[in-house]
Design a protein around this motif. Structure first.
Motif, short mmCIF file in Angstrom:
data_model
loop_
_atom_site.label_atom_id
_atom_site.label_comp_id
_atom_site.label_asym_id
_atom_site.label_seq_id
_atom_site.Cartn_x
_atom_site.Cartn_y
_atom_site.Cartn_z
N GLU A 197 44.00 162.46 27.29
CA GLU A 197 42.60 162.11 27.01
C GLU A 197 41.76 163.35 27.22
N VAL A 198 40.97 163.68 26.20
CA VAL A 198 40.09 164.84 26.27
C VAL A 198 38.68 164.40 25.88
N THR A 199 37.73 165.30 26.12
CA THR A 199 36.35 164.99 25.76
C THR A 199 35.92 165.87 24.60
N VAL A 200 35.37 165.25 23.60
CA VAL A 200 34.87 165.96 22.43
C VAL A 200 33.38 165.63 22.32
N ASP A 242 30.26 164.17 23.49
CA ASP A 242 29.99 163.12 24.47
C ASP A 242 31.00 161.99 24.38
N THR A 243 32.06 162.16 23.57
CA THR A 243 32.99 161.06 23.30
C THR A 243 34.38 161.39 23.80
N ALA A 244 35.03 160.44 24.43
CA ALA A 244 36.42 160.61 24.87
C ALA A 244 37.34 160.49 23.67
N ALA A 245 38.41 161.28 23.69
CA ALA A 245 39.40 161.23 22.62
C ALA A 245 40.79 161.11 23.23
N LYS A 263 36.44 155.18 21.84
CA LYS A 263 37.15 156.44 21.92
C LYS A 263 37.61 156.91 20.54
N SER A 280 29.98 159.05 16.24
CA SER A 280 30.64 160.32 16.52
C SER A 280 30.41 161.29 15.37
N PRO A 299 43.36 168.68 20.33
CA PRO A 299 42.03 168.84 20.97
C PRO A 299 41.22 169.98 20.36
N GLN A 344 37.62 169.77 18.28
CA GLN A 344 36.45 170.57 18.64
C GLN A 344 35.96 171.37 17.45
#
Length: 923
Positions: free
Chosen positions: A817-820, A822-825, A849, A870, A914, A918
Motif C-alpha cells: 500500500e502506497v500513497t499517491v 491524497d489517495t491510498a493505492a 483506494k 482521483s 508506485p 506518481q
C-alpha cells in the motif's frame, strides 16, 4: 411537325371538330372541342371546377362507378375479367407491386409470347403506387391505393403473320379516344370541357404516344398506345433521350382512375370524402377535429387549390403552401394549423386501405421486397395516428377497410398488424438511443443530419423524419428532410434492384433445338437412348447436348440429375445437369463424339430420394398453410437427398408445438396415399381456377403450364415427383428457424432420409443417456437438473470470489500500500482469472483506494481501478505497465485492463507500479 406529333392527328379528332392548342401556362399541346380554350385544364394551369359542382348527371359510389364502367365496355364487346392481386411478384419476377392494369399482362402477353385472357378485355385492377405516398392527403386527389379501370386491346401487325400469340388489329387510337368520349357522354359530362393532352409515354424499354384526359381540372384517364421499343437506330427520339422504333405488336393500354371518377360524380372537397366517407368521419371524431363554420369554409376554399401541392410538380412545397395562403388571404401558419391535421386523417384512411390490400393479398411485413413496403406503410400510418391524436387501435382501422374490401382473412390481417405495432415499439426504443448519439456527433461538427442518414435510420430502426427532428432539436441540430422522403425510401425497395440480374445466354446454344425432356412422360424411367447434337468444351470439362434426355436439369430448387452416358467404346460420368433456353446441358469430365448414339443412365437412388423430397416440399407447404394461414407462401426452397428446406413467409416464429402440428398434418397427407396428378392446362384457365398461388416455386413461360396436384395442393412445377403421396414415406421436420424477419425456414427429411435422421437423433439421445447414466426417458429431467446445479455452483463460485476479493481488499490478501497524492493505492499480485481481478479491484475502489492488480495466470495481466476524485488516469497506468511485459492496454480514466506475454517480468512491473502511479498523476 415531327412524325410523333403526327401520331396525335386522329381522324376522330378531325371528324368531331377538335382543334390542337398549346397551353398558355405550361406549353403542353392538347386537343379540345372548345376553340376558345387557352389552357390545358390540368392544375396548376387551372383549378378544380367540379367541387360543389359535380361533373356528371348522377352521384355514384365506388361500387356503382366501377359497375358503370365495366358494363359500358361489356356492351361494347369487351370481356370482363377478374382483377389480379396487388402483389405483382406473384406472377412476374421483375416488379413487386401492381401499379397499373397493364402489369397483369406483362411481360408474357405484351411480348406476344402468350395470348391475353380475352381480346379486347376490360378490368378494374386494384393498384398501389408507393411513389405517390408523399402526395397523399396534400393534393386532394392522390391516393396510394386505387383501382385502375381499364380496357385493353392487343394487336400485331399483319405482316408478321402468326409469329405471335395474337395477330391482326382489334382496334387502335381512334376507337380508343371514341370509347373515352362515349363513356364521358354516358356519365352526362359536358364534352366541350374535356381536353386531351399530348404526353408521350416511356417506360421499361417501351414507348408510344399517350393522351392525358382532363375534365374540370382533374385527370380522369390516360390513354397509352404502346407501340415502340428502344432501338439505338430508331426513328423516334423520346423524352428520356433514347431512340425508339416501331414494334411488331402494339397495345392499347388505358387507365381510368375509379376514385377520381367517383369524386367527379360527387363534387366533394377532396377525393378522400368520396372514397372513405365513413372512415373520415370516424377519424375526425376520434381525433377531436371540429371546425367552426368559418374554419370549415376556409378549408373548403383551400381544397379547390390543393392541386398546387403536388410534390412531383411543385419545386418548393413551402412556397406552394404560401401561395395558397396568399390567395385565401390568410397566414400560412393558420392555414397549416387547419389543413395538416386533416391531411394526416386523409393519409391514415388511404394507408389503411393500402394495408388492407397488401395484407389481404398475403403480403407479410419484413425487411425486404413487398414485405418492406408493407412495413413502411404500416409504421408511417401508426406515426400519423400518434401525431394527429387518433387513439383507435391500428388493427381496427385496417380491419374497417378489409371488411369493406370483403377480404376473408381479416383475423390474420388484424393479428399481423398487432404484431407489427409491437415490433415497432421495440424498434423505436433502440433507435432513439442511436439518434441521440448521431445528434451529439453532428452537434459537435456543426453539421445538419443529412437525408442519407435519415433514410438509413428509417431502414434500420423505422424512425420517421419528424421523430429524428424532435430528438435533434434537443441538441440544436438541423435535419434535412426532403418533401418526397417516403418516395425516396420506397424507390430503394420497389425497383429492379430487388431482383437478381439476368444471366447472359450462351450464344453457342442459339442454333440448337430445345431438348425433348423424357422425364415428363415417365418420371420412373431411368435409361434411354439419344443422339449427341453437340459438345462444348469448358474450363473444367464438357457440356454434352442430346436430342432427348431423362436427366432432370437443376431448377425449382431441385438439383440436377447425375449418372452416366455410354457409347460402345466408353462410359462418361454426368456430374451435373443444367438447362439454358430450353437446351439441357449434361456436364461431364470426358467428351463424347458429336453425332454419336449414346445410352443414358441416371443415378436411380439419388433421383428417387430427390423425388420424395420434392413431393414432400409441396406437402409441407400445404400443411403449413393449413396450420399457419393462407398468407403463407414459399420464399425459397432447396431439395436434397438427405434433407430439404422450405422458406415460408410468416410473421411469427414457428415454435416446436406448431412444427409438430405441421408435421402430423403432412404425414396424414402421406398416409392418405392419393395419386399425384400432372396436367398441362392453358395458363389463363389455370390462373382463373387456382389463382396465383400456383407460382410459389417460380413463374413459367408459355401458353400452357405444367400443374402438379398433391392432395389439395396445386402448383405450377417443372420438377420430378413420386406417383402417390404414400411413396414419399415418412416426413420428419428436423428444425425451424428464422432466416430473416418475416421468413421462417422449415428443414425436413422424407422417406429413407427421415428414418436415418430419426435414427441419428435416437443415437444422440442414447449417448446422452449413457453419459448421464440414466434411461433415455430420464435424460431431459436429468439434463435440466444438471444444468440447474451447474448454474447454482457457478453462482456460488462468483459469491466466494467476491468474498475473497473483499477480504483481500481489507488487508487479508497482502499487497503493497502506497500513497499517491491524497489517495491510498494498493499494488497486489493475484494469480487468478480476470473476473477475480476485477472483483478485487472494485472492492478496493469501494474503500476509496486506487487498485493496481496483476496476475500471471495467463501471461501477464493488469487491472487498474481508480476511485472518483482521483487525478490518476487508469488507462495511462495500464498502458505503462503493459509495455513493461511486452504488451499493451488501456481504457477509460476510472477502469482499465491490459497485459502482455512476458509473465517473468510481472513482479518487476508491479515493483515499478508506485513510480508509474506518481508519474501519471504528475503528468
Amino acid at each position: 411537325m415531327s412524325e410523333l406529333e403526327e401520331e396525335y392527328r386522329l381522324e376522330y379528332f378531325e371528324d368531331n371538330d377538335f382543334v390542337r392548342k398549346e397551353c398558355s401556362e405550361c406549353g403542353d399541346h392538347f386537343w379540345t372541342r372548345d376553340h376558345d380554350r387557352t389552357t390545358c385544364g390540368e392544375p396548376p394551369c387551372e383549378e378544380y371546377s367540379f367541387i360543389d359542382n359535380p361533373g356528371f348527371d348522377k352521384e355514384l359510389s365506388l361500387t356503382e362507378m366501377r359497375e358503370a364502367f365495366l358494363s359500358f365496355f361489356e356492351e361494347n364487346d369487351h370481356e370482363r375479367i377478374d382483377p389480379y392481386p396487388v402483389a405483382a411478384n406473384r406472377w412476374r419476377d421483375d416488379v413487386l407491386l401492381t401499379q397499373a392494369s397493364i402489369y397483369d399482362f406483362q411481360p408474357l402477353v405484351t411480348s406476344g409470347e402468350t395470348p391475353p385472357p380475352a381480346n379486347p378485355l376490360t378490368i378494374s385492377q386494384p393498384c398501389i403506387r408507393m411513389q405517390d405516398i408523399d402526395n397523399v392527403g396534400k393534393t386532394g386527389r392522390h391516393t396510394m391505393a386505387f383501382e385502375m379501370m381499364a380496357h385493353h386491346a392487343f394487336n400485331a401487325r399483319e405482316e408478321v403473320g402468326d409469329q405471335y400469340a395474337y395477330s391482326g388489329e382489334v382496334y387502335w387510337k381512334d376507337e380508343t379516344v371514341q370509347y373515352c368520349d362515349e363513356f364521358f357522354e354516358s356519365m352526362g359530362a359536358n364534352l366541350e370541357e374535356i381536353t386531351y393532352i399530348e404526353d408521350p409515354w416511356v417506360g421499361g424499354g417501351n414507348a408510344g404516344p399517350a393522351i392525358e384526359v382532363i375534365y374540370r381540372g382533374a385527370e380522369l384517364a390516360t390513354l397509352v398506345f404502346m407501340s415502340m421499343e428502344q432501338d439505338p437506330d430508331g426513328e423516334y427520339e423520346m423524352k428520356d433521350g433514347n431512340r425508339y422504333s416501331k414494334m411488331d405488336t402494339y397495345i392499347v393500354d388505358t387507365g381510368y382512375g375509379l376514385e377520381r371518377w367517383t369524386w367527379m360524380s360527387q363534387g366533394t372537397p377532396t377525393v378522400y370524402e368520396a372514397v372513405y366517407p365513413e372512415m373520415i368521419s370516424f377519424l375526425k371524431e376520434n381525433a377531436g377535429i371540429d371546425h367552426t363554420d368559418e374554419e370549415a369554409e376556409l378549408v373548403h376554399r383551400a381544397s379547390k387549390l390543393a392541386g398546387h401541392m403536388d410534390i412531383d410538380e411543385a419545386e418548393d412545397m413551402e412556397a406552394a403552401r404560401d401561395n395558397i395562403a396568399e390567395k385565401l388571404d390568410v397566414s400560412t401558419t393558420r392555414l397549416e394549423d387547419l389543413l395538416e391535421p386533416l391531411e394526416d386523417i386523409y393519409a391514415i384512411a388511404d394507408h389503411c386501405r393500402t394495408l388492407a390490400y397488401m395484407l389481404g393479398d398475403g403480403i407479410v411485413p419484413s425487411n425486404v421486397g413487398t414485405g418492406y413496403l408493407a412495413r413502411m406503410v404500416l409504421r408511417r400510418t401508426k406515426r400519423l395516428c400518434d401525431n394527429v391524436g387518433v387513439d383507435a387501435p391500428l388493427d381496427e382501422l385496417v380491419d374497417m377497410q378489409a371488411e369493406r374490401l370483403d377480404y376473408k382473412n381479416r383475423d390474420t390481417i388484424r393479428d399481423i398488424v398487432r404484431t407489427e405495432v409491437e415490433k415497432y415499439r421495440e424498434t423505436l426504443d433502440q433507435g432513439g438511443r442511436r439518434v441521440r448519439r448521431l445528434a451529439r456527433e453532428h452537434a459537435e461538427e456543426g453539421e445538419p443530419i443529412p437525408t442519407e442518414k435519415l433514410v438509413e435510420l428509417y431502414d434500420s430502426h423505422g424512425l420517421q423524419p419528424d421523430m429524428v427532428q424532435e430528438i435533434a432539436d434537443e441538441f440544436g441540430v438541423a435535419v434535412e428532410v426532403p418533401d418526397d422522403f417516403y418516395s425516396i425510401v420506397a424507390d430503394r425497395h420497389d425497383s429492379g434492384q430487388a431482383f437478381e440480374e439476368e444471366v447472359e445466354e450462351d450464344d453457342r446454344l442459339a442454333d440448337l433445338p430445345k431438348t425433348e425432356r423424357l422425364y415428363y412422360e415417365d418420371q420412373y424411367r431411368t435409361d434411354f437412348e439419344a443422339v449427341v447434337l453437340d459438345v462444348f468444351e469448358r474450363e473444367d470439362g464438357y457440356d454434352v447436348v442430346l436430342d432427348q434426355t431423362m436427366f432432370y436439369p437443376e431448377g425449382g430448387g431441385q438439383p440436377g440429375d447425375r449418372g452416366t452416358i455410354s457409347t460402345d467404346e466408353k462410359t462418361v460420368q454426368v456430374e451435373d445437369t443444367t438447362i439454358e433456353n430450353g437446351v439441357v446441358l449434361h456436364r461431364t469430365e470426358e467428351a463424347v463424339g458429336k453425332g454419336d448414339i449414346v445410352r443414358g443412365q441416371i443415378d436411380v437412388e439419388r433421383r428417387r430420394r430427390l423425388m420424395r423430397h420434392h413431393t414432400a416440399t409441396h406437402i409441407v407447404v400445404h400443411a403449413a398453410r393449413q396450420v399457419l394461414g393462407d398468407h403463407v407462401r414459399q420464399a425459397g426452397a432447396q431439395k436434397g437427398t438427405d434433407s430439404s428446406r422450405i422458406d415460408v413467409r410468416h410473421y411469427e416464429r414457428i415454435d416446436r408445438e406448431t412444427a409438430k402440428e405441421i408435421e402430423l398434418l403432412a404425414n396424414d397427407i402421406v398416409m392418405e396415399n392419393t395419386t399425384i396428378q400432372q396436367e398441362w392446362p392453358n395458363r389463363h384457365e389455370a390462373e382463373e381456377e387456382f389463382g396465383f398461388d400456383l407460382y410459389q416455386g417460380g413463374i413459367p413461360g408459355g401458353t400452357n403450364i405444367r400443374l402438379i396436384h398433391v392432395a389439395e395442393d396445386v402448383q405450377a412445377c417443372g420438377g420430378t415427383h413420386v406417383r402417390r403421396t404414400g411413396d414419399v414415406g415418412a416426413i420428419k421436420i428436423l428444425n425451424t428457424e428464422r432466416v430473416q424477419d418475416g421468413v421462417e425456414r422449415i428443414t425436413f427429411a422424407a422417406g429413407d432420409a427421415a428414418i436415418e435422421a430419426t435414427q441419428e437423433a435416437e443415437d444422440d439421445l442414447r449417448a446422452a443417456a449413457d453419459t448421464l447414466d440414466v434411461s433415455t426417458e430420464e435424460v431431459p429431467e436429468t439434463a435440466e437438473r444438471f444444468f440447474r446445479e451447474w448454474k447454482e455452483r457457478g453462482k456460488t463460485i462468483e459469491d466466494l470470489k467476491e468474498q475473497l476479493a473483499e477480504a483481500r481488499a481489507s488487508g487479508g490478501g497482502g499487497g503493497e500500500e502506497v500513497t499517491v497524492g491524497d489517495t491510498a493505492a494498493v499494488v497486489q499480485r493475484i494469480d487468478a482469472d480476470m473476473d477475480e481481478l476485477r472483483a478485487t479491484a472494485n472492492a478496493l475502489v469501494e474503500e476509496g483506494k486506487i487498485a493496481v492488480i496483476g496476475s500471471g495466470a495467463d501471461g501477464a495481466t493488469f487491472v487498474v481501478a481508480v476511485p472518483e476524485g482521483s487525478d490518476v488516469n487508469a488507462g495511462d497506468v495500464v498502458s505503462e505497465l503493459a509495455a513493461k511485459v511486452g504488451g499493451g492496454g488501456g481504457g477509460p480514466p476510472d477502469f482499465a485492463q491490459g497485459g502482455g506475454p512476458d509473465a517473468d517480468r510481472l513482479d518487476e512491473a508491479l515493483e515499478d507500479a508506485p513510480d508509474v502511479l506518481q508519474q501519471v498523476q504528475n503528468a
